[in-house]
Enzyme design. Structure first.
Site, PDB file in Angstrom:
ATOM      1  N   HIS A 314       0.813  -1.226   0.000  1.00 32.70           N
ATOM      2  CA  HIS A 314       0.000   0.000   0.000  1.00 32.70           C
ATOM      3  C   HIS A 314       0.841   1.268   0.000  1.00 32.70           C
ATOM      4  O   HIS A 314       1.942   1.305   0.545  1.00 32.70           O
ATOM      5  CB  HIS A 314      -1.033   0.003   1.125  1.00 32.70           C
ATOM      6  N   ASP A 326       5.611   2.053   7.510  1.00 29.13           N
ATOM      7  CA  ASP A 326       4.271   1.583   7.137  1.00 29.13           C
ATOM      8  C   ASP A 326       3.587   2.588   6.236  1.00 29.13           C
ATOM      9  O   ASP A 326       2.970   3.518   6.714  1.00 29.13           O
ATOM     10  CB  ASP A 326       3.449   1.346   8.405  1.00 29.13           C
ATOM     11  N   GLU A 365      -5.226   1.435   1.997  1.00 28.35           N
ATOM     12  CA  GLU A 365      -5.172   0.213   2.812  1.00 28.35           C
ATOM     13  C   GLU A 365      -5.576   0.523   4.237  1.00 28.35           C
ATOM     14  O   GLU A 365      -6.256  -0.255   4.906  1.00 28.35           O
ATOM     15  CB  GLU A 365      -3.747  -0.365   2.791  1.00 28.35           C
ATOM     16  N   GLU A 366      -5.141   1.686   4.696  1.00 32.41           N
ATOM     17  CA  GLU A 366      -5.300   2.022   6.109  1.00 32.41           C
ATOM     18  C   GLU A 366      -6.746   2.264   6.522  1.00 32.41           C
ATOM     19  O   GLU A 366      -7.039   2.317   7.705  1.00 32.41           O
ATOM     20  CB  GLU A 366      -4.431   3.235   6.470  1.00 32.41           C
ATOM     21  N   ASP A 400       4.176  -5.165   3.150  1.00 32.12           N
ATOM     22  CA  ASP A 400       3.620  -4.113   4.000  1.00 32.12           C
ATOM     23  C   ASP A 400       4.411  -4.112   5.306  1.00 32.12           C
ATOM     24  O   ASP A 400       4.207  -4.976   6.152  1.00 32.12           O
ATOM     25  CB  ASP A 400       2.135  -4.422   4.243  1.00 32.12           C
ATOM     26  N   HIS A 508       2.218   3.585  13.318  1.00 35.68           N
ATOM     27  CA  HIS A 508       1.069   4.501  13.222  1.00 35.68           C
ATOM     28  C   HIS A 508       1.254   5.762  14.068  1.00 35.68           C
ATOM     29  O   HIS A 508       0.295   6.309  14.600  1.00 35.68           O
ATOM     30  CB  HIS A 508      -0.236   3.773  13.603  1.00 35.68           C
TER      31      HIS A 508
HETATM   32 ZN    ZN Z   1       0.565  -1.090   6.433  1.00 33.70          ZN
END
Ligand code: ZN
Length: 572
Positions: A314, A326, A365-366, A400, A508
């Site tokens: 992603h 990420d 994706e998130e 990922d 995140h």
């Molecule tokens: Zn990810």
């Protein structure tokens, strides 16, 4: 439609835009990284070591060239410098656009343009295209209303945008409802099991957050068992989990939903244990507007399009940070794989694969694998263009998070697919796992098995019956002492990472910057990915190897529900 052409004028404008951004961001870059470095140094373990010390430099990073050294296989063409060059560019984009590359932000648009332009300029021999899709906005209109009625005593709860002072808050993708009264039912346990939802039909279901499932999975069960409304409440296990939290359901959610504080949730649970409780709800959302985002894919021109290998990851980050691990790490890995394969093809010294390779960078994706699901749904449509059909996809390799600072060399464990995974996809997925494992063993590298429950963009491919596999260097998992010992034995003293620390402390978060990458682990992971692509590309009969018992036409079930970490709010 699978293929969208970009006009020359648009390309020119983008290039001018990128050039301006590069100039502006140089000054900002140094300052921002300095602050983050300092912050990163503050993450300490019990021995007083910093997690940043687990990041091993692979020597000075050059920025002058991205051309791989002369090599005749894909693994040897992988160089950490090329990967870091891309990550530096993604960091630069984020620095310049509010420290995020989440969908709906300029940082995301520029990320997509960077991928597209880089391929267009550096990977001649690949056919690059964009795949637009729309994402719905969610905006609450006015203040939602929540009133309880316990033994005919009404109580109106406080709504505030200041969550610390609010009894409840709205839920993204809640349905609208005019003020309506429902009987309340308490969902037992965490509501992660179907049995928990047997009695919710026609009622407002109150469920505590947490357990082994996501909030969105709970809403899916509430929808399936015909609840009329859904109320979450915080679990109260820590002082930071008392207030209501704004969470997000999937776009297709049909239920009005609110999120209550721990205190209000507990009050309603206690009351419902003694007497009948009703609640009144009112939630209004703005008319649904939407915005467009894009997947990007790049195809080898050579190779049988009816036997396609997809390599994907992603392109978006979460709103909280720049998302360099990420999933800048996967984004850059696939860029390098695509570019280097294109160069090998053009070198004349490399046998082209019998199969088409399609490299894809999935959007959104998130927020629940939205870009990849869109692609799979388009590709299985009877109207899909002949070069974009799901039945032509033999395998989806997903990357990922490959550069986690306290990393593991994680391999998706094909044996642990969810029980409802189409059986045709299992044998091949296990074989993919074995090939990765053998490569790490052959290089005397440690490795670990990781989750294969569909929690990233391979999810919809696997659920449709397409073989899948991939690598993952870790997010909020904790490193064990057994793991550290094993990694130290293979990698050398001081390379085992930190016991008791999570594998990516900046997962995140705003500190997911280029400093959040372990270059040693990252390079190994991308080399493994390169080996896998080459291994599959050079197979004589990939179809039979991946599907030894034959292959029914793949299809994503209508009831497919994305399993995504995004729905598991890490603050609750
Ligand atoms: Zn990810």
């Amino acid at each position: 439609m699978c293929i969208t052409k970009l006009t020359t004028a648009y390309v020119f404008l983008l290039l001018v835009g990128v050039a301006i951004l590069v100039v502006i961001s140089i000054a900002l870059n140094a300052a921002t990284l300095g602050v983050i470095n300092k912050r990163f140094d503050e993450i300490k373990n019990e021995n007083g070591q910093t997690t940043s010390k687990t990041t091993v430099s692979a020597g000075p990073i050059t920025t002058s060239t991205t051309r791989p050294p002369i090599s005749f296989n894909l693994v040897d063409s992988i160089r950490i410098e090329d990967l870091m060059n891309h990550l530096n560019e993604l960091q630069r984009i984020a620095n310049n656009t509010g420290n995020t590359r989440a969908i709906g932000t300029r940082g995301f648009t520029e990320t997509v343009n960077y991928i597209y332009n880089y391929l267009a300029n550096n990977a001649s021999g690949l056919k690059v295209f964009r795949e637009p899709l729309s994402v719905q906005n969610f905006t609450i209109k006015g203040n939602p209303i929540l009133i309880s009625s316990i033994n005919d005593m009404n109580k109106t709860y406080t709504y505030s945008t200041n969550l610390a002072r609010s009894d409840f808050t709205y839920v993204n993708y809640s349905a609208s409802i005019d003020l309506t009264k429902f009987n309340l039912i308490i969902v037992p346990n965490y509501g992660c099991d179907k049995l928990d939802w047997q009695n919710v039909a026609g009622r407002a279901a109150l469920v505590v957050v947490g357990g082994t499932c996501t909030n969105a999975e709970k809403s899916e069960l509430a929808n399936i068992y015909n609840a009329s409304a859904l109320l979450y409440y915080n679990h109260g296990l820590t002082t930071t989990s008392l207030a209501p939290v704004i969470v997000r359901l999937r776009q297709a959610n049909k239920l009005p939903a609110l999120f209550l504080s721990y205190a209000i949730g507990q009050e309603l649970v206690n009351a419902a244990n003694l007497s009948n409780v009703s609640i009144w709800l009112d939630v209004q959302r703005e008319n649904y507007s939407s915005f467009t985002i894009e997947n990007v894919c790049a195809d080898t021109i050579d190779g049988n399009i009816n036997e396609t290998i997809i390599v994907g990851g992603h392109s978006d980050s979460v709103p909280a940070g720049p998302g360099i691990n990420d999933n800048g790490s996967g984004t850059a890995a696939i860029l390098v794989l695509a570019t280097n394969l294109a160069r090998l093809y053009q070198s004349g010294n490399y046998t082209k694969y019998r199969y088409r390779v399609r490299f894809c960078w999935w959007a959104a994706e998130e927020i629940g694998l939205v870009g990849a699901i869109h692609h799979v749904q388009q590709a299985q449509s009877p109207f899909a263009s002949s070069d974009c059909r799901l039945q032509d996809y033999l395998i989806n390799l997903n990357y990922d998070m490959l550069g986690s600072p306290n990393y593991m060399l994680g391999i998706y464990n094909g044996s642990s697919a969810k029980p409802d995974t189409p059986s045709q996809a299992i044998n091949g997925s296990i074989r993919i796992t074995e090939v990765f494992r053998n490569w790490f063993n052959g290089k005397n590298l440690p490795w670990d098995y990781t989750d294969f429950s569909g929690r990233s963009d391979y999810g919809p491919f696997l659920a449709a019956g397409v073989v899948a596999g991939g690598l993952f260097s870790g997010a909020d998992e904790t490193k064990t002492s057994e793991q550290r010992t094993r990694y130290e034995e293979k990698l050398g003293q001081g390379q085992g990472g930190l016991v008791g620390a999570i594998l990516d402390p900046c997962y995140h978060r705003a500190c997911d910057t280029t400093d959040n990458i372990n270059q040693l682990g990252y390079e190994k992971m991308v080399q493994a990915a390169a080996y896998m692509l080459e291994f599959l590309g050079q197979k004589d009969d990939l179809m039979t190897w991946l599907y030894p018992n034959g292959r029914p036409k793949p299809r994503l079930p209508d009831e497919y529900f994305p399993n995504s970490d995004y729905f598991r709010n890490i603050d609750i």
